[in-house]
Design a protein around this motif. Structure first.
Motif, PDB file in Angstrom:
ATOM      1  N   SER A   7      78.497  -2.765  68.481  1.00  0.00           N
ATOM      2  CA  SER A   7      78.503  -1.745  69.520  1.00  0.00           C
ATOM      3  C   SER A   7      79.910  -1.225  69.711  1.00  0.00           C
ATOM      4  CB  SER A   7      77.989  -2.320  70.840  1.00  0.00           C
ATOM      5  OG  SER A   7      76.717  -2.893  70.672  1.00  0.00           O
ATOM      6  N   CYS A 170      76.683  -3.335  76.014  1.00  0.00           N
ATOM      7  CA  CYS A 170      76.328  -2.926  74.658  1.00  0.00           C
ATOM      8  C   CYS A 170      75.364  -1.739  74.654  1.00  0.00           C
ATOM      9  CB  CYS A 170      75.657  -4.081  73.913  1.00  0.00           C
ATOM     10  SG  CYS A 170      76.697  -5.520  73.704  1.00  0.00           S
ATOM     11  N   GLY A 171      75.308  -1.103  73.503  1.00  0.00           N
ATOM     12  CA  GLY A 171      74.322  -0.044  73.291  1.00  0.00           C
ATOM     13  C   GLY A 171      74.561   1.177  74.142  1.00  0.00           C
ATOM     14  N   SER A 172      73.472   1.684  74.716  1.00  0.00           N
ATOM     15  CA  SER A 172      73.515   2.927  75.484  1.00  0.00           C
ATOM     16  C   SER A 172      74.393   2.794  76.722  1.00  0.00           C
ATOM     17  CB  SER A 172      72.094   3.314  75.904  1.00  0.00           C
ATOM     18  OG  SER A 172      72.110   4.365  76.828  1.00  0.00           O
TER      19      SER A 172
END
Length: 308
Positions: A7, A170-172
């Protein structure tokens, strides 16, 4: 703040707010700007009326003035950023800005719970213990209660929010809300920690439940005392004074309990926004209206202050 290897670094978040066409965003900007200005003027008028009218220099109205001051900051913790978000193309909020809003919004909300409780305690003393009221609810005690509300309110969520801010995300970066709320934030963490969510939920519910019970017991005793008053005029005055406070308690606690007491609300982003909008923005606007309409002394003081 760094995230996992797969990420990118999360330095900001995207608050979706109320997604709609550009024209709709401008319309919402105008609408909430008007609501915000009216809230500032209404609560500011109560503070000024209490300050300048000597008749209102009593614990009940001093507490009300402090409560109005709290409401101004409570609505300010969310609305200015929301207004900027309406006109923004990116909807980006910095990491530090998000957690500052998170901290102030929940701390001010917690402080409001304590304020409503001491206002109920003041009415209990005034109506159920009228002979002892002047000696018990002194200016010194009133000041100590006000300071205690602010201190406890701002310490209540401090450690959990610091812990959450140290976690990796993490991620979006997308938060489907108009403010930084713990639910969407915890959903973005790299490592899921159910116990942290449980602790935060418990800390949110504890002041809500116990202080609401305290308020309900206080007003049950008040109601019993009022019904024993022989004078019809005395009963009306007591009901009018307490009725305004009970209306404010019902508006705030009703919406907060729907938000944090309902297991289904955490799964519905639209419902979260509507309920949060009600208790964080509309209630601070309605509170001064309720107090001024149902209280003759406050109504006279406001008319004098505004020269109506």
């Amino acid at each position: 703040m760094k995230t996992s290897n797969n990420s990118s670094t999360t330095t900001d978040f995207i608050l979706l707010g109320f997604p709609c066409a550009r024209e709709g965003q401008v319309l919402l900007f105008v609408l909430f700007s008007v609501v915000y200005l009216l809230t500032l003027m209404a609560n500011g008028s109560i503070i000024c009326a209490v300050h300048w009218d000597q008749r209102l220099h009593t614990p009940m109205y001093i507490l009300l003035a402090h409560f109005s001051f709290l409401e101004i900051w409570y609505v300010t913790s969310t609305v200015p950023n929301m207004l900027a978000n309406f006109l923004s193309d990116t909807k980006v909020m910095s990491f530090s800005g998000c957690f500052l809003q998170f901290y102030f919004f929940f701390s001010l909300g917690c402080t409001e719970c304590f304020f409503l409780a001491i206002m109920a305690f003041d009415r209990y003393l005034a109506i159920c213990q009228p002979l002892h009221y002047p000696t018990v609810m002194t200016g010194h005690l009133c000041t100590n209660l006000v300071v205690s509300c602010w201190v406890i309110g701002f310490l209540w969520f401090l450690i959990p929010i610091i812990v959450i801010s140290q976690m990796s995300f993490c991620g979006s970066r997308i938060i489907d809300h108009f403010l930084c709320d713990p639910g969407p934030l915890l959903a973005l963490t790299c490592k899921k920690v159910p116990v942290l969510k449980l602790i935060f939920s418990s800390l949110s519910l504890l002041p809500i439940i116990f202080l609401l019970l305290f308020i309900m017991v206080s007003y049950t005793l008040v109601l019993r005392a009022v019904l024993k008053v022989p004078s019809a005029a005395g009963r009306r005055k007591a009901f009018s004074t307490c009725g305004s406070h009970l209306a404010v308690v019902s508006l705030f606690y009703g919406s907060v309990l729907v938000m944090y007491g309902s297991p289904t609300s955490e799964h519905e982003a639209g419902m979260q926004k509507i309920v949060t909008l009600f208790y964080s923005i509309l209630t601070p606007l309605l509170n001064p209206v309720i107090y001024s309409l149902r209280n003759k002394d406050m109504k006279k003081a406001l008319q004098k202050f505004l020269k109506i």
